[in-house]
Every structure is written in C-alpha cells, then in structure tokens.
Design a protein around this motif. Structure first.
Motif, PDB file in Angstrom:
ATOM      1  N   SER A 130       0.813  -1.226   0.000  1.00  0.00           N
ATOM      2  CA  SER A 130       0.000   0.000   0.000  1.00  0.00           C
ATOM      3  C   SER A 130       0.833   1.257   0.000  1.00  0.00           C
ATOM      4  O   SER A 130       0.293   2.344   0.118  1.00  0.00           O
ATOM      5  N   ILE A 131       2.142   1.106  -0.108  1.00  0.00           N
ATOM      6  CA  ILE A 131       3.007   2.246   0.219  1.00  0.00           C
ATOM      7  C   ILE A 131       2.781   3.436  -0.706  1.00  0.00           C
ATOM      8  O   ILE A 131       2.818   4.574  -0.270  1.00  0.00           O
ATOM      9  N   ARG A 132       2.521   3.149  -1.981  1.00  0.00           N
ATOM     10  CA  ARG A 132       2.203   4.223  -2.924  1.00  0.00           C
ATOM     11  C   ARG A 132       0.961   3.840  -3.712  1.00  0.00           C
ATOM     12  O   ARG A 132       0.658   2.658  -3.863  1.00  0.00           O
ATOM     13  N   GLU A 133       0.296   4.873  -4.240  1.00  0.00           N
ATOM     14  CA  GLU A 133      -0.932   4.672  -5.008  1.00  0.00           C
ATOM     15  C   GLU A 133      -0.717   3.663  -6.145  1.00  0.00           C
ATOM     16  O   GLU A 133      -1.553   2.790  -6.397  1.00  0.00           O
ATOM     17  N   THR A 247       5.393  11.563   8.456  1.00  0.00           N
ATOM     18  CA  THR A 247       4.069  12.109   8.136  1.00  0.00           C
ATOM     19  C   THR A 247       3.493  11.625   6.799  1.00  0.00           C
ATOM     20  O   THR A 247       2.307  11.721   6.557  1.00  0.00           O
ATOM     21  N   TYR A 248       4.361  11.105   5.913  1.00  0.00           N
ATOM     22  CA  TYR A 248       3.904  10.664   4.594  1.00  0.00           C
ATOM     23  C   TYR A 248       3.567   9.177   4.548  1.00  0.00           C
ATOM     24  O   TYR A 248       3.056   8.700   3.548  1.00  0.00           O
ATOM     25  N   CYS A 249       3.881   8.439   5.617  1.00  0.00           N
ATOM     26  CA  CYS A 249       3.983   6.982   5.500  1.00  0.00           C
ATOM     27  C   CYS A 249       2.786   6.214   6.061  1.00  0.00           C
ATOM     28  O   CYS A 249       2.339   6.467   7.188  1.00  0.00           O
ATOM     29  N   ALA A 372      17.507   8.808   3.463  1.00  0.00           N
ATOM     30  CA  ALA A 372      17.552  10.238   3.805  1.00  0.00           C
ATOM     31  C   ALA A 372      16.168  10.862   3.609  1.00  0.00           C
ATOM     32  O   ALA A 372      15.742  11.694   4.373  1.00  0.00           O
ATOM     33  N   GLN A 373      15.483  10.495   2.548  1.00  0.00           N
ATOM     34  CA  GLN A 373      14.155  10.983   2.126  1.00  0.00           C
ATOM     35  C   GLN A 373      14.195  12.381   1.517  1.00  0.00           C
ATOM     36  O   GLN A 373      13.498  12.665   0.574  1.00  0.00           O
ATOM     37  N   SER A 374      15.019  13.285   2.069  1.00  0.00           N
ATOM     38  CA  SER A 374      15.141  14.622   1.474  1.00  0.00           C
ATOM     39  C   SER A 374      16.481  15.221   1.907  1.00  0.00           C
ATOM     40  O   SER A 374      17.041  14.817   2.936  1.00  0.00           O
ATOM     41  N   SER A 410      20.394   4.734  -0.242  1.00  0.00           N
ATOM     42  CA  SER A 410      19.390   5.573   0.407  1.00  0.00           C
ATOM     43  C   SER A 410      18.043   5.507  -0.301  1.00  0.00           C
ATOM     44  O   SER A 410      17.949   4.987  -1.419  1.00  0.00           O
ATOM     45  N   ASP A 411      17.010   6.022   0.373  1.00  0.00           N
ATOM     46  CA  ASP A 411      15.694   6.239  -0.243  1.00  0.00           C
ATOM     47  C   ASP A 411      15.437   7.746  -0.256  1.00  0.00           C
ATOM     48  O   ASP A 411      15.787   8.439   0.725  1.00  0.00           O
ATOM     49  N   PHE A 412      14.832   8.234  -1.322  1.00  0.00           N
ATOM     50  CA  PHE A 412      14.435   9.648  -1.384  1.00  0.00           C
ATOM     51  C   PHE A 412      13.007   9.755  -1.903  1.00  0.00           C
ATOM     52  O   PHE A 412      12.611   8.995  -2.796  1.00  0.00           O
ATOM     53  N   ILE A 413      12.276  10.730  -1.366  1.00  0.00           N
ATOM     54  CA  ILE A 413      10.941  11.038  -1.888  1.00  0.00           C
ATOM     55  C   ILE A 413      11.012  12.442  -2.479  1.00  0.00           C
ATOM     56  O   ILE A 413      11.464  13.370  -1.805  1.00  0.00           O
ATOM     57  N   THR A 414      10.563  12.596  -3.706  1.00  0.00           N
ATOM     58  CA  THR A 414      10.569  13.925  -4.295  1.00  0.00           C
ATOM     59  C   THR A 414       9.142  14.441  -4.434  1.00  0.00           C
ATOM     60  O   THR A 414       8.203  13.654  -4.595  1.00  0.00           O
ATOM     61  N   LEU A 441      14.414   5.881  -5.533  1.00  0.00           N
ATOM     62  CA  LEU A 441      13.892   7.245  -5.659  1.00  0.00           C
ATOM     63  C   LEU A 441      12.411   7.197  -6.023  1.00  0.00           C
ATOM     64  O   LEU A 441      12.028   6.478  -6.953  1.00  0.00           O
ATOM     65  N   PHE A 442      11.593   7.955  -5.278  1.00  0.00           N
ATOM     66  CA  PHE A 442      10.144   7.878  -5.474  1.00  0.00           C
ATOM     67  C   PHE A 442       9.532   9.264  -5.564  1.00  0.00           C
ATOM     68  O   PHE A 442       9.977  10.185  -4.886  1.00  0.00           O
ATOM     69  N   ALA A 443       8.461   9.369  -6.360  1.00  0.00           N
ATOM     70  CA  ALA A 443       7.649  10.589  -6.342  1.00  0.00           C
ATOM     71  C   ALA A 443       6.660  10.451  -5.188  1.00  0.00           C
ATOM     72  O   ALA A 443       6.130   9.350  -4.948  1.00  0.00           O
ATOM     73  N   TYR A 444       6.414  11.519  -4.477  1.00  0.00           N
ATOM     74  CA  TYR A 444       5.502  11.464  -3.330  1.00  0.00           C
ATOM     75  C   TYR A 444       4.100  11.054  -3.773  1.00  0.00           C
ATOM     76  O   TYR A 444       3.569  11.548  -4.768  1.00  0.00           O
ATOM     77  N   SER A 445       3.523  10.155  -2.984  1.00  0.00           N
ATOM     78  CA  SER A 445       2.172   9.671  -3.254  1.00  0.00           C
ATOM     79  C   SER A 445       1.368   9.829  -1.961  1.00  0.00           C
ATOM     80  O   SER A 445       1.693   9.217  -0.937  1.00  0.00           O
ATOM     81  N   MET A 446       0.389  10.672  -1.999  1.00  0.00           N
ATOM     82  CA  MET A 446      -0.414  10.957  -0.797  1.00  0.00           C
ATOM     83  C   MET A 446      -1.184   9.710  -0.336  1.00  0.00           C
ATOM     84  O   MET A 446      -1.827   9.061  -1.154  1.00  0.00           O
TER      85      MET A 446
HETATM   86  N1  5AD Z   1       5.131   8.295  -1.252  1.00  0.00           N
HETATM   87  C1  5AD Z   1       6.303   7.993  -1.878  1.00  0.00           C
HETATM   88  N2  5AD Z   1       7.250   7.224  -1.327  1.00  0.00           N
HETATM   89  C2  5AD Z   1       7.021   6.756  -0.095  1.00  0.00           C
HETATM   90  N3  5AD Z   1       7.781   5.986   0.719  1.00  0.00           N
HETATM   91  C3  5AD Z   1       7.097   5.769   1.852  1.00  0.00           C
HETATM   92  N4  5AD Z   1       5.903   6.389   1.810  1.00  0.00           N
HETATM   93  C4  5AD Z   1       5.836   7.019   0.607  1.00  0.00           C
HETATM   94  C5  5AD Z   1       4.871   7.818  -0.018  1.00  0.00           C
HETATM   95  N5  5AD Z   1       3.715   8.122   0.581  1.00  0.00           N
HETATM   96  C6  5AD Z   1       9.136   5.532   0.362  1.00  0.00           C
HETATM   97  C7  5AD Z   1      10.173   5.997   1.389  1.00  0.00           C
HETATM   98  C8  5AD Z   1      10.500   4.738   2.115  1.00  0.00           C
HETATM   99  C9  5AD Z   1      10.339   3.701   1.031  1.00  0.00           C
HETATM  100  C10 5AD Z   1      10.188   2.307   1.497  1.00  0.00           C
HETATM  101  O1  5AD Z   1       9.177   4.118   0.357  1.00  0.00           O
HETATM  102  O2  5AD Z   1      11.292   6.480   0.688  1.00  0.00           O
HETATM  103  O3  5AD Z   1      11.801   4.735   2.664  1.00  0.00           O
END
Ligand code: 5AD
Ligand code: SF4
Length: 570
Positions: A130-133, A247-249, A372-374, A410-414, A441-446
């Motif tokens: 479920s982590i991203r849409e 807060t995003y997770c 790091a995430q950001s 690392s993991d990053f969310i953009t 590397l991931f785009a943020y997903s609400m």
């Molecule tokens: N949107 C995008 N990426 C996310 N992650 C966690 N939640 C979200 C989200 N809502 C990423 C983070 C985490 C990895 C497992 O997934 O980078 O470390």
C-alpha cells in the motif's frame, strides 16, 4: 465512553468475521454439505467478544507450537480440505516476500498444497503493498483479471477463491469486500495464523476477514518456507511494524506498532539456514536497527545512547533489553562463512557501537542503507524524520570514518507537500555530496490516514514531481558511475548467485557493497589443486574489476576464495 468502546469492539468483530452468503447456485456434494454443517458448528463455537479484547494470537512459547490445544478453539489446524491448492502472488517489498513465506508455512502445516500457476489453484492469494498509489493500482488491475478468471472457471474445477493479504487488506478493510465482490478473503499482516480458518469460511461460500493488528505478533515460531530457488541468500525477519510515524507513511497504520522477535528464535532460524548452506542472510524489519528484545536477559551494554547524535524520535527510546548491536553480534558469530546484511534501518538508530561492530566483524558487510528521504531540513521536519540535513551528513561522515570504504545507499521522496525548487536543489546536492552506491527514488504519493493527508497540502503538480524525479535519477546515476569507476583495478570478493541474465556464458554475483559483479564463466588453473577450478553458485570468488557502469561491475575470475581469509576488496 464504555458504549463507544463496545461499539468499536463490535465493529472490529464485524470486520474480523464478516460473512456474507453467496448465491445458492453453487451446487455441492453431500460431502460439502457435511463440511458446511461442521463449519457452522465451528462458527457457533467461534470467537467471542473476549477474543477481540485480548486479540489473538499472542506470540506463543515456541515449545508449544506443535500443541493444537494452544490454538484458539475456533481455529482448526487440520481442516478436511477439498479445495486445497493455493497460489501466491507477491507484490512490494522484501517484507512481503517474507510474509508470503510465513503465510505459506502456516497453510502448509494445515494441509494445503502450493501450486505454481494461478490456473491450477483453488485459491489465489495476493500479498499486497500500500506504500504508494501505484502499488495499489497494480493490485486493483490484477483483481479485475482475477474476477474474470473466476467467472470463466469451469464447474468441474470447483469455485475459485481470491484472497488479499497484507498491507492493502489492512488499509482498506471492508471497503475492498464492497468494492471488489470477487474478493473472498482479507487477512491483515498480523492475521496469517488465521488463514486456514479464513480459507475454510470462504470455501463454504462466504466472505471472511481478519484485519486485527496485534501488539506482539512476530511469527517467532513460524519458520518461513523459502520459496526462492536461489538458496544462497535468505531474508530473516527480526522485527515488525514501525513507531516512527513519518508524516507521509502508511506503514505504521498497515503494519502496526513496532515489536521485536525474540533473539533465540532469530538465532535458531539463522543456524538452520547456515546448516542448509545459505551463504548470506539479510536481517529484515521496517526499522530494523531499532530492534530491542525486552524479553531477553539484559546484557551489560556499553552503548552510549540508543540514538545517533543529532537525532530524535516522537517516542521515548527504550533503554535496557537486547539491542540491535547485540543481535548483530550474535547472528554474525553463527557462521563465519555467512555474510550478514540488514535492511531497512532508520538513521536515528546508528550508535557508534553498531559502526564498530560492522568494521570489526569480517562477515558483516560494509554496506549500509541510510534512507535520507530529502536533503532539505525544512522538508525533513515536515516529514517528521527527526533529523536535519546537517545531522544526516555528520552521520555519513561518522560512518565513513568508522568503516573505510563503506557502501552507502538511500531512499528519497521527491515532491513532498510544499517542496520548493530550493528544497529540491538541496536534495540534488545531498545526492552529490554523499555519492551513494544505490538509491531508491520515489515521487511522493499521498496516502489517506497519514498526517500529511490530514494536515498538509499535496501541492506539487504531478508533472513537477516527474521532472524532479528524473533529475534525481540523473544525478544519482552520474555519482554511482563515478563510485563504480573507482572500483576498476581492485580485486573484489564476490558471492556467486548464478548465470547472468544477459548472457549464459557469464556468471553474476554481488560484492561486499552489494553491487552486481559480472564475469566470464570459465575454468582456470589452480596453484594448489590438481584440477582446474570453476566458479559455481554459492561460491565466494575473487574477481579483478576491469570495467564499470552506474549499475554494475565487470571483472575477471581469479579463483575461489573464502570469507574468513579474504579481504572484501583490495
Ligand atoms: N510516497 C512515496 N514514497 C514513499 N515511501 C514511503 N511512503 C511514501 C509515499 N507516501 C518511500 C520511502 C520509504 C520507502 C520504502 O518508500 O522512501 O523509505
Ligand atoms: Fe514509514 Fe518512516 Fe516507519 Fe520507514 S521509518 S516505515 S518511512 S514511518
């Protein structure tokens, strides 16, 4: 207040045991009718309110696992199965692969048979993410296909059941049963022990769900059945859940509170894997390095503080108990020829003692994932990561001082809520400054339920997220290319995994830093042996690196080696 509690409990009870009659068109044999009767009487003797007040199952004493009397009375361990072929499909992270092995171990004990194709199965179980849409959309699409398959199924095969396991079941709960009528079974990440009962309910033509989260379920006594044909490396779950509430997770909501598996059961599993010839174990957990077994005898620890310098948590760090450093120490002593890795850690949980141990112990890989995430302190605060850019960079420097040559990933969310161009530039500069060996590397997903969903504004447009993501990928690749280029000319210790996907005349494996190394598969003369030597999967070999890309290294096979007497790189 009490009535609210009661209605909440009843609501949970409803979720836990949601049964809806299916159409009467399913013609059943007399045997099946008898089974239904048997099932009804089991339901009548089924869970009571108390079972939800004190959620089952509590992690049992491993010595009692063979004893059926210890199972809750409404869970049968030996259903008389008619439709017993299950097929698993796993989506998402390594934790889900491990969950699949746990779920399969439980079903196997109850007499189920695992099949290799969906068409042969009586029940198809999707272990979901479920982590991203996007991850959820993949499952919805798959459910559409499965619903069609269910409709088309010939009568002679019997009804096909579809189960949704893991995070998506937990996040959406009953909504799935209403939205997707093809789904018969829902099991949250803490409900796998209940799968035999859920399947048995489904087989009688009703929908069944258990999405209760537990405070203590670690499946400590369930030895996962390795599903991969590659028995060279294996994953061992050491803790479940997460308390960090970034807060995003969604993870703290789908996988629940953090809890650690007792040390003795982890050591037992690693010993078993060692005796089976497994050469590499990765310790797994959502916040793997906050491991703390409070049930273990407390060791006199020299650990200064459970938190790294400049890091904070929203909860009180635990003192006492057996910490990650102690576990890592004990696991790495089991088999000197077994490599140890761990994922996924949080940067806050790297006291110097962990770094010392990694440096000193020859079989703990000099490779650390530090999400790091950001790269922007402002965004990190909005994400509630508990550190600033500066504290993160200090940690990286500390790691490099303690562990020369350490590989970092690392993991990053953009595109997180309100991320500006300036924030984005800071992330690009962090990628340059650290030069990671690998990055996700991931785009943020609400995600609904998270703090960001309730309190923040997902205001970075999708096309901007996409562009920023592409920029992150480009910078990461540039840096990774330089990092890998520096390895050219060195000799690396590689654990051979198998034939390369690109060419059957090449073998491939991983070096200590977890970078892929490819080399030509051929025999070479040995100084000490009469016969020529040739590398096989599971061997440690020395490879002289001759070229590189941003993703992998290419080299020349120099000979067989072992972990204890060969440096990881020279
Ligand atoms: N949107 C995008 N990426 C996310 N992650 C966690 N939640 C979200 C989200 N809502 C990423 C983070 C985490 C990895 C497992 O997934 O980078 O470390
Ligand atoms: Fe999610 Fe943060 Fe926990 Fe990782 S540490 S699982 S990102 S809440």
């Amino acid at each position: 207040m009490e009535s609210m509690k009661l209605s909440r409990l009843l609501c949970r009870a409803k979720l836990w045991f949601s049964c809806r009659s299916l159409s009467s068109s399913i013609a059943r044999s007399q045997r099946a009718t008898a089974r239904k009767e048997e099932f009804r009487s089991r339901v009548a003797a089924g869970p009571h309110l108390k079972d939800f007040v004190n959620p089952v199952p509590v992690a049992p004493d491993p010595s009692s696992v063979e004893d059926d009397d210890d199972l809750p009375h409404y869970i049968t361990d030996s259903p008389s199965l008619i439709y017993n072929k299950v097929y698993f499909e796993t989506y998402g992270c390594q934790m889900n692969v491990n969950d699949t092995e746990i779920a399969w171990s439980i079903l196997q004990k109850s007499g189920y048979i695992r099949v290799n194709s969906a068409t042969e199965a009586d029940a198809i179980l999707l272990v979901t993410c479920s982590i991203r849409e996007k991850a959820e959309q993949t499952i919805w699409n798959r459910l559409k296909q499965l619903a069609f398959m269910k409709q088309k199924r010939g009568k002679s095969q019997g009804p096909l059941k579809i189960g949704l396991l893991g995070c998506m079941a937990e996040r959406l709960k009953e909504e799935i049963l209403q939205r997707e009528k093809a789904v018969d079974i829902l099991a949250g990440p803490d409900a796998y022990r209940d799968l035999p009962r859920l399947l048995s309910v489904a087989e009688s033509g009703q929908q069944a769900a258990n999405v209760l989260l537990s405070l203590d379920e670690t499946y400590a006594d369930v030895m996962p059945v390795q599903t991969s044909s590659n028995s060279i490396s294996s994953f061992v779950s050491i803790m479940r859940g997460c308390n960090n509430m970034c807060t995003y997770c969604i993870v703290p909501f789908t996988r629940g509170r953090e809890r650690s598996r007792p040390v003795h059961s982890i050591l037992e599993e690693v010993r078993m894997l060692s005796s089976q010839g497994v050469k590499e174990v990765t310790l797994l957990g959502q916040n793997v390095n906050s491991y703390c077994d409070t049930s273990a005898v407390q060791f006199p620890t020299t650990e200064t503080s459970p938190l790294s310098r400049g890091f904070s948590t929203i909860y009180k760090p635990r003192q006492g108990g057996l910490h990650f450093v102690d576990l890592l120490d004990q696991v790495s002593r089991i088999d000197p020829e077994m490599r140890i890795r761990f994922t996924s850690p949080h940067p806050k949980d790297f006291p110097d003692e962990v770094l010392h141990l990694i440096r000193e112990r020859h079989n703990i890989c000099k490779q650390i994932h530090i999400p790091a995430q950001s790269g922007s302190s402002r965004v990190l605060e909005a994400m509630r990561r508990g550190y600033t850019r500066e504290a993160y960079i200090d940690l990286v420097q500390n790691m490099r001082e303690h562990i020369p040559g350490v590989s970092l990933s690392s993991d990053f969310i953009t595109g997180f809520c309100q991320e500006t161009e300036e924030d984005h530039q800071q992330t690009l500069s962090l990628l340059r400054e650290v030069s990671y060996n690998a990055a996700f590397l991931f785009a943020y997903s609400m995600r609904k339920k998270t703090k960001a969903f309730h309190r923040m504004n997902d205001n970075v447009p999708p096309e901007v997220k996409k562009r920023r993501l592409e920029e992150l990928i480009a910078v990461f690749r540039e840096e990774a290319e330089k990092v890998n280029q520096r390895a050219v000319g060195s000799t690396q210790l590689v654990l051979v995994e198998g034939v390369s996907k690109r060419s059957s005349s090449d073998l491939c494996g991983r070096n200590d830093g977890n970078t892929k190394v490819v080399f030509h598969d051929h025999s070479i003369a040995s100084n000490s042996l009469e016969n020529d030597v040739r590398a096989r999967p599971g061997d440690y070999v020395l490879v002289k690196i001759i070229s590189s890309s941003s993703q992998s290294l290419r080299g020349r096979f120099l000979g067989l080696a072992n972990l204890q007497s060969s440096p990881a790189y020279s």
